[in-house]
Design a protein around this motif. Structure first.
Motif, mmCIF file in Angstrom:
data_model
loop_
_atom_site.group_PDB
_atom_site.id
_atom_site.type_symbol
_atom_site.label_atom_id
_atom_site.label_comp_id
_atom_site.label_asym_id
_atom_site.label_seq_id
_atom_site.Cartn_x
_atom_site.Cartn_y
_atom_site.Cartn_z
ATOM 1 N N THR A 12 8.923 1.221 11.827
ATOM 2 C CA THR A 12 8.287 2.374 11.166
ATOM 3 C C THR A 12 6.776 2.428 11.421
ATOM 4 O OG1 THR A 12 8.108 1.038 9.169
ATOM 5 C CG2 THR A 12 10.001 2.535 9.305
ATOM 6 N N ASP B 75 0.839 -1.210 0.000
ATOM 7 C CA ASP B 75 0.000 0.000 0.000
ATOM 8 C C ASP B 75 0.869 1.254 0.000
ATOM 9 O OD1 ASP B 75 0.473 1.074 2.619
ATOM 10 O OD2 ASP B 75 -1.099 -0.158 3.502
ATOM 11 N N GLY C 76 -2.524 -6.422 7.326
ATOM 12 C CA GLY C 76 -3.622 -7.341 7.069
ATOM 13 C C GLY C 76 -4.444 -6.978 5.844
ATOM 14 N N GLU D 295 -8.740 -0.069 5.169
ATOM 15 C CA GLU D 295 -9.823 -1.033 4.911
ATOM 16 C C GLU D 295 -10.564 -0.725 3.610
ATOM 17 O OE1 GLU D 295 -10.043 -3.559 7.163
ATOM 18 O OE2 GLU D 295 -11.754 -4.501 6.180
ATOM 19 N N THR E 36 3.942 -6.688 7.536
ATOM 20 C CA THR E 36 4.728 -5.534 8.004
ATOM 21 C C THR E 36 4.127 -4.861 9.235
ATOM 22 O OG1 THR E 36 3.546 -4.023 6.547
ATOM 23 C CG2 THR E 36 5.571 -5.034 5.663
ATOM 24 N N THR E 37 2.983 -5.375 9.726
ATOM 25 C CA THR E 37 2.408 -4.819 10.965
ATOM 26 C C THR E 37 2.440 -5.912 12.032
ATOM 27 O OG1 THR E 37 0.159 -5.544 10.404
ATOM 28 C CG2 THR E 37 0.781 -3.319 9.714
HETATM 29 N N1 NAD Z 1 -6.966 -13.035 7.377
HETATM 30 C C1 NAD Z 1 -7.091 -13.071 8.696
HETATM 31 O O1 NAD Z 1 -7.068 -14.132 9.314
HETATM 32 C C2 NAD Z 1 -7.226 -11.784 9.444
HETATM 33 C C3 NAD Z 1 -7.126 -11.775 10.848
HETATM 34 C C4 NAD Z 1 -7.193 -10.566 11.510
HETATM 35 C C5 NAD Z 1 -7.372 -9.394 10.792
HETATM 36 N N2 NAD Z 1 -7.485 -9.436 9.434
HETATM 37 C C6 NAD Z 1 -7.649 -8.220 8.643
HETATM 38 O O2 NAD Z 1 -6.452 -7.454 8.781
HETATM 39 C C7 NAD Z 1 -6.789 -6.091 8.505
HETATM 40 C C8 NAD Z 1 -6.069 -5.203 9.490
HETATM 41 O O3 NAD Z 1 -4.694 -5.404 9.367
HETATM 42 P P1 NAD Z 1 -3.631 -4.358 9.957
HETATM 43 O O4 NAD Z 1 -3.988 -4.042 11.344
HETATM 44 O O5 NAD Z 1 -2.295 -4.888 9.639
HETATM 45 O O6 NAD Z 1 -3.984 -3.025 9.160
HETATM 46 P P2 NAD Z 1 -3.459 -2.365 7.800
HETATM 47 O O7 NAD Z 1 -3.032 -3.365 6.810
HETATM 48 O O8 NAD Z 1 -4.505 -1.398 7.407
HETATM 49 O O9 NAD Z 1 -2.159 -1.572 8.294
HETATM 50 C C9 NAD Z 1 -2.312 -0.542 9.252
HETATM 51 C C10 NAD Z 1 -1.635 0.754 8.804
HETATM 52 O O10 NAD Z 1 -0.235 0.621 8.948
HETATM 53 C C11 NAD Z 1 0.435 0.986 7.723
HETATM 54 N N3 NAD Z 1 1.634 0.161 7.699
HETATM 55 C C12 NAD Z 1 1.719 -1.174 7.468
HETATM 56 N N4 NAD Z 1 2.961 -1.604 7.680
HETATM 57 C C13 NAD Z 1 3.702 -0.533 8.038
HETATM 58 C C14 NAD Z 1 5.057 -0.346 8.408
HETATM 59 N N5 NAD Z 1 5.898 -1.369 8.513
HETATM 60 N N6 NAD Z 1 5.466 0.907 8.698
HETATM 61 C C15 NAD Z 1 4.591 1.950 8.645
HETATM 62 N N7 NAD Z 1 3.296 1.840 8.342
HETATM 63 C C16 NAD Z 1 2.864 0.605 8.031
HETATM 64 C C17 NAD Z 1 -0.576 0.716 6.642
HETATM 65 O O11 NAD Z 1 -0.335 1.504 5.508
HETATM 66 C C18 NAD Z 1 -1.889 1.110 7.344
HETATM 67 O O12 NAD Z 1 -2.072 2.505 7.259
HETATM 68 C C19 NAD Z 1 -8.296 -5.979 8.558
HETATM 69 O O13 NAD Z 1 -8.800 -5.815 7.258
HETATM 70 C C20 NAD Z 1 -8.741 -7.319 9.121
HETATM 71 O O14 NAD Z 1 -9.997 -7.722 8.637
HETATM 72 C C21 NAD Z 1 -7.411 -10.610 8.761
#
Ligand code: NAD
Length: 324
Positions: A152, A24, A85, A53, A109-110
């Motif tokens: 980050t 992203d 995610g 999302e 990466t999160t």
């Molecule tokens: N598939 C599954 O089993 C499962 C389980 C739990 C959650 N999910 C899904 O995961 C999603 C949420 O994931 P999330 O919390 O990782 O959110 P996300 O992917 O939206 O990331 C959160 C924010 O962090 C930023 N970001 C990501 N990595 C970064 C980094 N290394 N440095 C700086 N910024 C960074 C992204 O651009 C975003 O703004 C939801 O859509 C949820 O439904 C899926």
């Protein structure tokens, strides 16, 4: 060392193919040069979606698929999800469906994607009717976790994801809970422990027919809270409040050992998570949507004691007045 060699060997198989790296915009801004350097020996394309999302939609799915087609993706090429995610769920869903399935690698990466979403093979997007309603189970070739990416990450992304780490400890690992209570926590060790637990649960019940439901601990109220607030409260923060309410409920019906709440309070203080305050009754109507029929009992996960959870059947009205 052994593993990193295997990974390089795996990528070498793609020397004659093309890598499609989906990420992203936020991540791209930070890691563009890193990615270009990391994969410089390969033919690759970087596909950049909008963060958040809002990208888990049919529109973005179609747009991204079209971009892959335009860049002449072949069934033998590899998709790499590089992100949280959102990226993982979307890229995994694309990998599971384009050409009826191509191989993919997940590089989370999160903290949430390292501990939770990259493990277990669930992929998908949202519909206007609700979150994660369209998807497939698609396992990546492997998940490549590198905790340096966390450096980050924004503070609230890390903090809110800690709710899911605490959750897996509460449902299945007193060892993880004890570790979280220690003075100094190492991210890698914590993630390894959390991943191991999630892996054990999903391997036992890959299609969420029984055991996997334990992972929904705290999510009955958690989902209701985030839905009531139009998803303006982060998922992890809502789950933290949901777990608090679920523990209060468990204690009320004598299913949860009181020590669980004492430990939860310590962990929330340490990891800056908030307990539930206010009137829980206002979220009850949102819980209904988890059920198929109005008269169905609700599957509700309670923690019996630290590291041990069970699913009980309850009636909706049982959840009245929890916060009073
Ligand atoms: N598939 C599954 O089993 C499962 C389980 C739990 C959650 N999910 C899904 O995961 C999603 C949420 O994931 P999330 O919390 O990782 O959110 P996300 O992917 O939206 O990331 C959160 C924010 O962090 C930023 N970001 C990501 N990595 C970064 C980094 N290394 N440095 C700086 N910024 C960074 C992204 O651009 C975003 O703004 C939801 O859509 C949820 O439904 C899926």
């Amino acid at each position: 060392m052994g593993n990193s060699l295997k990974i390089e060997e795996f990528f070498l198989n793609y020397k004659k193919n093309t890598l499609f790296i989906i990420t992203d915009k936020n991540i791209y801004e930070i890691y563009e040069n890193y990615l270009k350097e990391r994969f410089k020996e390969f033919k690759f394309h970087l596909i950049v979606i909008e963060p958040g999302e809002q990208s888990k939609t049919l529109t973005v799915y179609e747009k991204t698929i079209n971009e892959l087609m335009k860049k002449e993706m072949k069934k033998t090429d590899l998709i790499i999800a590089f992100g949280g995610g959102v990226v993982g769920d979307l890229a995994g869903f694309i990998a599971g469906t384009i050409f009826r399935g191509v191989r993919f690698v997940n590089i989370p990466t999160t903290l949430l994607s390292m501990c939770d979403s990259s493990i277990g093979g669930k992929t998908g997007i949202d519909l206007t009717y609700g979150k994660n309603l369209l998807g497939v189970y698609k396992q990546p070739e492997f998940v490549l976790i590198d905790t340096r990416y966390l450096e980050t990450l924004k503070r609230e992304e890390y903090e809110s994801a800690m709710a899911e780490v605490i959750k897996v400890g509460l449902i299945k690992s007193k060892e993880l809970i004890d570790y979280l209570l220690e003075e100094k926590i190492d991210n890698l060790k914590m993630i390894q422990m959390a991943v191991k637990i999630k892996k054990e649960i999903v391997e036992e019940d890959p299609y969420e027919e029984n055991k996997r439901m334990l992972l929904n601990f705290g999510h009955t109220f958690g989902h209701a809270i985030e839905s009531y607030h139009n998803y303006e409260i982060k998922h992890g923060y809502s789950v933290a409040k949901g777990m608090d309410l679920a523990i209060k409920y468990g204690i009320k019906i004598n299913k949860t050992n009181k020590e669980v709440e004492v430990v939860l309070n310590k962990l929330y203080k340490k990891f800056k998570l908030e307990k539930f305050t206010g009137d829980s009754n206002k979220y009850l109507s949102k819980i209904k949507y988890d059920k198929k029929n109005k008269d169905d009992d609700l599957n509700f996960v309670v923690i019996a004691e630290l590291g041990r959870a069970k699913i009980i059947k309850i009636k909706e009205e049982d959840l009245n007045d929890l916060s009073s």
